[in-house]
Design an enzyme around this catalytic site. Structure first.
Site, PDB file in Angstrom:
ATOM      1  N   ASP A  21       9.762  -5.000   2.399  1.00 56.73           N
ATOM      2  CA  ASP A  21       9.043  -3.786   2.035  1.00 56.73           C
ATOM      3  C   ASP A  21      10.026  -2.788   1.432  1.00 56.73           C
ATOM      4  O   ASP A  21      10.859  -2.235   2.133  1.00 56.73           O
ATOM      5  CB  ASP A  21       8.380  -3.205   3.294  1.00 56.73           C
ATOM      6  CG  ASP A  21       7.372  -2.117   2.974  1.00 56.73           C
ATOM      7  OD1 ASP A  21       7.443  -1.524   1.873  1.00 56.73           O
ATOM      8  OD2 ASP A  21       6.516  -1.853   3.827  1.00 56.73           O
ATOM      9  N   ARG A  77       9.207  -0.012  -0.374  1.00 58.46           N
ATOM     10  CA  ARG A  77       8.534   1.218  -0.784  1.00 58.46           C
ATOM     11  C   ARG A  77       9.290   2.466  -0.316  1.00 58.46           C
ATOM     12  O   ARG A  77       9.835   2.485   0.769  1.00 58.46           O
ATOM     13  CB  ARG A  77       7.097   1.252  -0.233  1.00 58.46           C
ATOM     14  CG  ARG A  77       6.219   0.208  -0.885  1.00 58.46           C
ATOM     15  CD  ARG A  77       4.861   0.153  -0.246  1.00 58.46           C
ATOM     16  NE  ARG A  77       4.911  -0.342   1.140  1.00 58.46           N
ATOM     17  CZ  ARG A  77       3.829  -0.566   1.863  1.00 58.46           C
ATOM     18  NH1 ARG A  77       2.640  -0.335   1.376  1.00 58.46           N
ATOM     19  NH2 ARG A  77       3.930  -1.021   3.088  1.00 58.46           N
TER      20      ARG A  77
END
Ligand SMILES: [Zn+2]
Length: 251
Positions: free
Chosen positions: A175, A177
């Site tokens: 991830d 982000r």
């Protein structure tokens, strides 16, 4: 470069609608509010819409920024935006959603994930609550790997990989982000605490560590089907998503 002279009517229409937010890398230019009536489950609901643009140049002379747009090829890139509802700036209790763009789920209504459902449902939660904001984060496709890589990851998933394994097999961290720009925009729109709509503890943590005052969390589950069951289960088992009673997941 010779600066184009914009019509004074154009400049006066835009005056007061662009806000400069200084960042570590440069600036965010936030434009809005713009009235946006939206069809939400068959009813027309009026949101206020803002869009933002990252730029290296930091200036209060917005004519300079507008001047750059026609050559900047912005359609080749995605910009993020925000919908606010009600008196978002001043109400004591506001709920927000940080929604990661999902081309397949949000636009096509793909059932491989539940992003499209979460997008609409979180908008409804905001309207039902009376005020809040939805931040639509355009650089978060495929948990930050981009649309093309997501297509590759889907092929791997069809070959037995789960979401996390597929991203890692392609050389990405699970991830990637980042929420810092979204948080800065949020702070420009509201100083008071917010309740976050999410099942994802990382989002909650990112917001809290940024110094944003988070007053609570509301979960958002549903739209389970045979197509996303494994995906949702991976979120719980591998990505640390919180499982609430009698419901299911992504975000
Ligand atoms: Zn999705």
């Amino acid at each position: 470069m010779v600066q184009i002279k914009f019509d004074s009517k154009v400049l006066s229409a835009l005056e007061g609608k662009i806000q400069l937010i200084k960042t570590e890398k440069g600036a965010i230019y936030l434009v809005g509010p713009i009235k946006l009536p939206v069809n939400l489950y068959g009813e027309t609901v009026e949101f206020q819409w803002y869009c933002w643009l990252n730029c290296d140049e930091v200036t209060e002379d917005f004519e300079r920024i507008i001047d750059k747009l026609s050559a900047a090829n912005l359609a080749e890139f995605q910009q993020s935006s925000v919908l606010t509802y009600g008196d978002f700036q001043n109400e004591d209790n506001a709920i927000i959603r940080m929604h990661s763009i999902c081309h397949t789920g949000d636009i096509f209504g793909s059932k491989r994930c539940d992003c499209g459902f979460q997008l609409k449902q979180s908008m409804k939660m905001i309207v039902d609550h009376g005020n809040g904001a939805l931040l639509y984060l355009a650089n978060h496709e495929g948990r930050g790997i981009g649309l093309f890589s997501k297509a590759l990851a889907y092929i791997l998933q069809e070959n037995g990989y789960d979401t996390v394994e597929a991203n890692q097999a392609l050389g990405f961290v699970d991830d990637s982000r980042n929420y810092s720009d979204a948080i800065m925009v949020l702070k420009a729109l509201r100083c008071k605490p917010v309740t976050l709509i999410t099942n994802n503890p990382k989002k909650l943590k990112a917001l809290q560590e940024s110094g944003l005052s988070v007053s609570g969390r509301e979960s958002l589950w549903g739209d389970v089907s045979e197509y996303n069951e494994k995906y949702l289960q991976t979120k719980i088992n591998r990505s640390g998503h919180m499982k609430d009673e009698d419901t299911c997941c992504n975000d």
